[in-house]
Design a protein around this motif. Structure first.
Motif, PDB file in Angstrom:
ATOM      1  N   LEU A  78      -6.500  -0.837   6.280  1.00 31.25           N
ATOM      2  CA  LEU A  78      -5.333  -1.444   5.623  1.00 31.25           C
ATOM      3  C   LEU A  78      -5.644  -1.799   4.172  1.00 31.25           C
ATOM      4  CD1 LEU A  78      -3.885  -3.781   8.414  1.00 31.25           C
ATOM      5  CD2 LEU A  78      -2.894  -1.660   7.542  1.00 31.25           C
ATOM      6  N   THR A  79      -6.857  -2.262   3.918  1.00 28.60           N
ATOM      7  CA  THR A  79      -7.262  -2.593   2.551  1.00 28.60           C
ATOM      8  C   THR A  79      -7.257  -1.350   1.675  1.00 28.60           C
ATOM      9  OG1 THR A  79      -8.643  -4.414   3.372  1.00 28.60           O
ATOM     10  CG2 THR A  79      -9.077  -3.625   1.138  1.00 28.60           C
ATOM     11  N   TYR A  80      -7.746  -0.242   2.220  1.00 26.13           N
ATOM     12  CA  TYR A  80      -7.743   1.035   1.494  1.00 26.13           C
ATOM     13  C   TYR A  80      -6.320   1.455   1.172  1.00 26.13           C
ATOM     14  CZ  TYR A  80      -8.216   6.104   0.847  1.00 26.13           C
ATOM     15  OH  TYR A  80      -8.141   7.386   0.372  1.00 26.13           O
ATOM     16  N   TRP A  81      -5.409   1.357   2.163  1.00 26.17           N
ATOM     17  CA  TRP A  81      -4.010   1.715   1.925  1.00 26.17           C
ATOM     18  C   TRP A  81      -3.384   0.802   0.878  1.00 26.17           C
ATOM     19  CZ3 TRP A  81      -2.774   2.499   7.798  1.00 26.17           C
ATOM     20  CH2 TRP A  81      -3.042   3.831   8.147  1.00 26.17           C
ATOM     21  N   ALA A  82      -3.707  -0.479   0.920  1.00 29.64           N
ATOM     22  CA  ALA A  82      -3.165  -1.412  -0.070  1.00 29.64           C
ATOM     23  C   ALA A  82      -3.647  -1.055  -1.470  1.00 29.64           C
ATOM     24  CB  ALA A  82      -3.561  -2.843   0.289  1.00 29.64           C
ATOM     25  N   ARG A  83      -4.900  -0.622  -1.557  1.00 33.03           N
ATOM     26  CA  ARG A  83      -5.446  -0.230  -2.863  1.00 33.03           C
ATOM     27  C   ARG A  83      -4.756   1.037  -3.368  1.00 33.03           C
ATOM     28  NH1 ARG A  83     -10.406  -0.248  -1.381  1.00 33.03           N
ATOM     29  NH2 ARG A  83     -10.737  -2.437  -1.916  1.00 33.03           N
ATOM     30  N   LEU A  84      -4.510   2.000  -2.464  1.00 29.71           N
ATOM     31  CA  LEU A  84      -3.808   3.225  -2.855  1.00 29.71           C
ATOM     32  C   LEU A  84      -2.392   2.914  -3.359  1.00 29.71           C
ATOM     33  CD1 LEU A  84      -4.657   5.866  -0.085  1.00 29.71           C
ATOM     34  CD2 LEU A  84      -5.491   5.804  -2.441  1.00 29.71           C
ATOM     35  N   SER A  85      -1.779   1.881  -2.778  1.00 30.58           N
ATOM     36  CA  SER A  85      -0.419   1.512  -3.171  1.00 30.58           C
ATOM     37  C   SER A  85      -0.383   0.713  -4.464  1.00 30.58           C
ATOM     38  CB  SER A  85       0.243   0.691  -2.052  1.00 30.58           C
ATOM     39  OG  SER A  85       0.358   1.466  -0.870  1.00 30.58           O
ATOM     40  N   GLY A  86      -1.562   0.377  -4.992  1.00 31.43           N
ATOM     41  CA  GLY A  86      -1.609  -0.367  -6.240  1.00 31.43           C
ATOM     42  C   GLY A  86      -1.292  -1.842  -6.091  1.00 31.43           C
ATOM     43  N   LEU A  87      -1.492  -2.378  -4.884  1.00 34.19           N
ATOM     44  CA  LEU A  87      -1.211  -3.790  -4.665  1.00 34.19           C
ATOM     45  C   LEU A  87      -2.350  -4.647  -5.206  1.00 34.19           C
ATOM     46  CD1 LEU A  87       0.157  -3.653  -0.997  1.00 34.19           C
ATOM     47  CD2 LEU A  87       1.459  -3.733  -3.129  1.00 34.19           C
ATOM     48  N   GLY A  88      -2.010  -5.774  -5.818  1.00 34.44           N
ATOM     49  CA  GLY A  88      -3.014  -6.710  -6.256  1.00 34.44           C
ATOM     50  C   GLY A  88      -3.650  -7.391  -5.056  1.00 34.44           C
ATOM     51  N   GLU A  89      -4.940  -7.669  -5.139  1.00 36.47           N
ATOM     52  CA  GLU A  89      -5.697  -8.303  -4.053  1.00 36.47           C
ATOM     53  C   GLU A  89      -5.488  -7.559  -2.729  1.00 36.47           C
ATOM     54  OE1 GLU A  89      -5.860 -12.700  -4.116  1.00 36.47           O
ATOM     55  OE2 GLU A  89      -4.178 -12.522  -5.522  1.00 36.47           O
ATOM     56  N   PRO A  90      -5.961  -6.337  -2.637  1.00 40.53           N
ATOM     57  CA  PRO A  90      -5.707  -5.509  -1.455  1.00 40.53           C
ATOM     58  C   PRO A  90      -6.141  -6.144  -0.136  1.00 40.53           C
ATOM     59  CG  PRO A  90      -6.636  -4.188  -3.223  1.00 40.53           C
ATOM     60  CD  PRO A  90      -6.725  -5.617  -3.666  1.00 40.53           C
ATOM     61  N   GLU A  91      -7.312  -6.784  -0.111  1.00 37.48           N
ATOM     62  CA  GLU A  91      -7.767  -7.373   1.153  1.00 37.48           C
ATOM     63  C   GLU A  91      -6.853  -8.509   1.596  1.00 37.48           C
ATOM     64  OE1 GLU A  91     -11.552  -9.760   3.064  1.00 37.48           O
ATOM     65  OE2 GLU A  91     -11.954  -8.189   1.585  1.00 37.48           O
ATOM     66  N   ARG A  92      -6.415  -9.339   0.652  1.00 42.57           N
ATOM     67  CA  ARG A  92      -5.500 -10.425   1.013  1.00 42.57           C
ATOM     68  C   ARG A  92      -4.193  -9.856   1.562  1.00 42.57           C
ATOM     69  NH1 ARG A  92      -1.190 -12.581  -1.166  1.00 42.57           N
ATOM     70  NH2 ARG A  92      -1.453 -11.437  -3.131  1.00 42.57           N
ATOM     71  N   GLU A  93      -3.662  -8.806   0.913  1.00 44.46           N
ATOM     72  CA  GLU A  93      -2.433  -8.181   1.401  1.00 44.46           C
ATOM     73  C   GLU A  93      -2.629  -7.652   2.818  1.00 44.46           C
ATOM     74  OE1 GLU A  93       0.491  -8.035   0.144  1.00 44.46           O
ATOM     75  OE2 GLU A  93       0.311  -8.382  -2.018  1.00 44.46           O
ATOM     76  N   ALA A  94      -3.781  -7.037   3.082  1.00 43.06           N
ATOM     77  CA  ALA A  94      -4.050  -6.477   4.404  1.00 43.06           C
ATOM     78  C   ALA A  94      -4.133  -7.585   5.449  1.00 43.06           C
ATOM     79  CB  ALA A  94      -5.342  -5.673   4.371  1.00 43.06           C
ATOM     80  N   ARG A  95      -4.827  -8.665   5.135  1.00 44.80           N
ATOM     81  CA  ARG A  95      -4.958  -9.763   6.096  1.00 44.80           C
ATOM     82  C   ARG A  95      -3.606 -10.427   6.370  1.00 44.80           C
ATOM     83  NH1 ARG A  95     -10.042 -11.055   7.573  1.00 44.80           N
ATOM     84  NH2 ARG A  95     -11.778 -10.300   6.284  1.00 44.80           N
ATOM     85  N   GLU A  96      -2.809 -10.609   5.336  1.00 43.23           N
ATOM     86  CA  GLU A  96      -1.495 -11.227   5.527  1.00 43.23           C
ATOM     87  C   GLU A  96      -0.586 -10.338   6.370  1.00 43.23           C
ATOM     88  OE1 GLU A  96       0.105 -12.195   1.719  1.00 43.23           O
ATOM     89  OE2 GLU A  96      -1.225 -13.934   1.431  1.00 43.23           O
ATOM     90  N   ALA A  97      -0.656  -9.028   6.147  1.00 45.55           N
ATOM     91  CA  ALA A  97       0.178  -8.118   6.930  1.00 45.55           C
ATOM     92  C   ALA A  97      -0.242  -8.115   8.392  1.00 45.55           C
ATOM     93  CB  ALA A  97       0.092  -6.706   6.350  1.00 45.55           C
ATOM     94  N   LEU A  98      -1.546  -8.126   8.659  1.00 46.06           N
ATOM     95  CA  LEU A  98      -2.011  -8.199  10.055  1.00 46.06           C
ATOM     96  C   LEU A  98      -1.559  -9.490  10.713  1.00 46.06           C
ATOM     97  CD1 LEU A  98      -5.660  -6.854  10.539  1.00 46.06           C
ATOM     98  CD2 LEU A  98      -3.533  -6.001  11.521  1.00 46.06           C
ATOM     99  N   ALA A  99      -1.593 -10.583   9.965  1.00 47.65           N
ATOM    100  CA  ALA A  99      -1.130 -11.863  10.518  1.00 47.65           C
ATOM    101  C   ALA A  99       0.358 -11.809  10.835  1.00 47.65           C
ATOM    102  CB  ALA A  99      -1.431 -12.991   9.539  1.00 47.65           C
ATOM    103  N   ARG A 100       1.138 -11.117  10.007  1.00 46.98           N
ATOM    104  CA  ARG A 100       2.592 -11.030  10.254  1.00 46.98           C
ATOM    105  C   ARG A 100       2.907 -10.318  11.550  1.00 46.98           C
ATOM    106  NH1 ARG A 100       6.205  -9.002   5.387  1.00 46.98           N
ATOM    107  NH2 ARG A 100       7.821  -9.697   6.834  1.00 46.98           N
ATOM    108  N   VAL A 101       2.077  -9.351  11.921  1.00 43.74           N
ATOM    109  CA  VAL A 101       2.311  -8.637  13.182  1.00 43.74           C
ATOM    110  C   VAL A 101       1.489  -9.239  14.321  1.00 43.74           C
ATOM    111  CG1 VAL A 101       2.944  -6.500  11.997  1.00 43.74           C
ATOM    112  CG2 VAL A 101       0.565  -6.851  12.721  1.00 43.74           C
TER     113      VAL A 101
END
Length: 303
Positions: free
Chosen positions: A98-121
C-alpha cells in the motif's frame, strides 16, 4: 449550474462485432452516490473500465471531473478504483504494498496514507501479512483501502461487498455512506437492496443500453405511489377513489394495496394519512406502509 463529476455522452464500446456498451449517456452529480445496475453482460464493468481510462470508447465522449480518462495520468490522485476481481500481487506484505501504491500516486507521507486506509477498512493488523496469506474477504478490503487512499474526489467501486462476511459488508456500506456529499461514489452491485439503501440515483443497464436512469425516488416511484400491506379486511375501493389526491387503488398478491397519487398537492403525507385512516375506520388491519416499490421490482419490470 455546476459541471457534473461524471458525464458520458453517446458512448459506445465495441470488441470486434460485440457491442458491450451502446450509445450510453448519463451524468453523475458531484457528491452523489450513484448505482450501476444490470444483469451479467449488461455493460457495467465495461462502463467502469471506460471511466477509469482502462478502455477507450469506440465512439462518444467520457468525462470525469471534466477530464478525458484515457489521457495519460489524467486521473492520478483524482479517482480511486476497486475493480470487481481485484488481485493483489504475490510476494508482498500488505503495508509496504500500500505504501508503494501511495508513492506511485504521488501522495504525501505514503506510509501514513497506507496505515490510515488500512484502519478505515478495519485491517490495521494486516500490515505485515503476506498478500498470499490473506483470505478472500481480507484481500478485498486491502484492495478497497488502496482505492480510498488520499480521499480522491471520485471513487469507483465494482461489487465492493461481494464475498464479504456480513460484518465486513456492513462496514463497507457505512464507508460509502460516510463518503456521500464529500466524494462522488459510483457503485455496481447485484445486491439491489444495498444500492437502494446507499444510492441517491442510479442507472439500469441492459445489454449495453440504458434502460432507465434517475434518482432513487424516481426509479422506485416514491413520489407517486405507496403500498399498504394488508392483514385482513375488505378494502373500500369506491371511498378510496373519492379521497383527495388518490388517482387509483388496487390490490396485488399477496395482499398489498397499491395507491397511486398525484405528485403535487395534496402532499403525499396527507394522502397516506387519509388512506390509512379510512382503512382503519372500515376495519381493515394493516401490517406496514411503504412509499414506492422496491428497486428490485422496478428492475425486473425493465429487464
Amino acid at each position: 449550474m455546476s459541471t457534473p463529476a461524471i458525464a458520458l455522452a453517446g458512448v459506445t464500446k465495441r470488441f470486434g462485432a460485440t457491442e458491450a456498451v451502446s450509445r450510453l449517456s448519463l451524468t453523475v452529480e458531484e457528491g452523489q452516490c450513484f448505482g450501476l445496475i444490470g444483469p451479467n453482460g449488461a455493460g457495467k464493468t465495461t462502463t467502469f473500465s471506460l471511466l477509469c481510462g482502462f478502455l477507450h470508447p469506440t465512439a462518444g465522449e467520457v468525462r470525469v471531473l471534466g477530464l478525458t480518462p484515457s489521457a495519460p495520468a489524467a486521473l492520478k490522485r483524482k479517482v480511486g478504483v476497486l475493480p470487481q476481481d481485484a488481485l493483489l500481487p504475490p510476494g508482498w506484505r500488505v503495508g509496504p504494498l500500500l505504501t508503494y501504491w501511495a508513492r506511485l500516486s504521488g501522495l504525501g507521507e505514503p506510509e501514513r496514507e497506507a496505515r490510515e486506509a488500512l484502519a478505515r477498512v478495519e485491517l490495521p493488523q494486516a500490515w505485515d501479512v503476506e498478500t498470499g496469506a490473506l483470505s478472500h474477504g481480507m484481500a478485498k478490503r486491502v484492495s478497497l483501502a488502496q482505492a480510498l487512499m488520499g480521499e480522491p474526489p471520485v471513487v469507483l467501486l465494482d461489487e465492493p461487498t461481494a464475498g464479504l462476511d456480513p460484518k465486513s459488508a456492513a462496514h463497507v456500506r457505512q464507508l460509502v455512506r460516510d463518503m456521500r456529499g464529500r466524494q462522488t461514489v459510483v457503485v455496481s452491485s447485484h445486491n439491489l437492496g444495498e444500492l437502494e439503501d446507499l444510492c441517491d440515483a442510479a442507472a439500469i443497464l441492459d445489454r449495453g443500453r440504458l434502460a432507465q436512469a434517475g434518482t432513487m425516488g424516481e426509479l422506485t416511484g416514491q413520489a407517486v405511489e405507496f403500498r399498504v400491506e394488508l392483514a385482513r379486511g375488505e378494502v373500500p375501493f369506491a371511498e378510496l377513489a373519492a379521497l383527495p389526491g388518490v388517482r387509483e387503488a388496487f390490490v396485488v398478491p399477496p395482499g398489498v394495496l397499491v395507491v397511486r397519487h398525484a405528485p403535487q398537492a395534496p402532499p403525499a403525507e396527507d394522502v397516506i394519512s387519509d388512506v390509512v385512516a379510512l382503512l382503519l375506520q372500515r376495519g381493515v388491519r394493516i401490517l406496514s406502509v411503504t412509499r414506492g416499490q422496491r428497486l428490485e421490482a422496478r428492475v425486473l419490470q425493465l429487464l
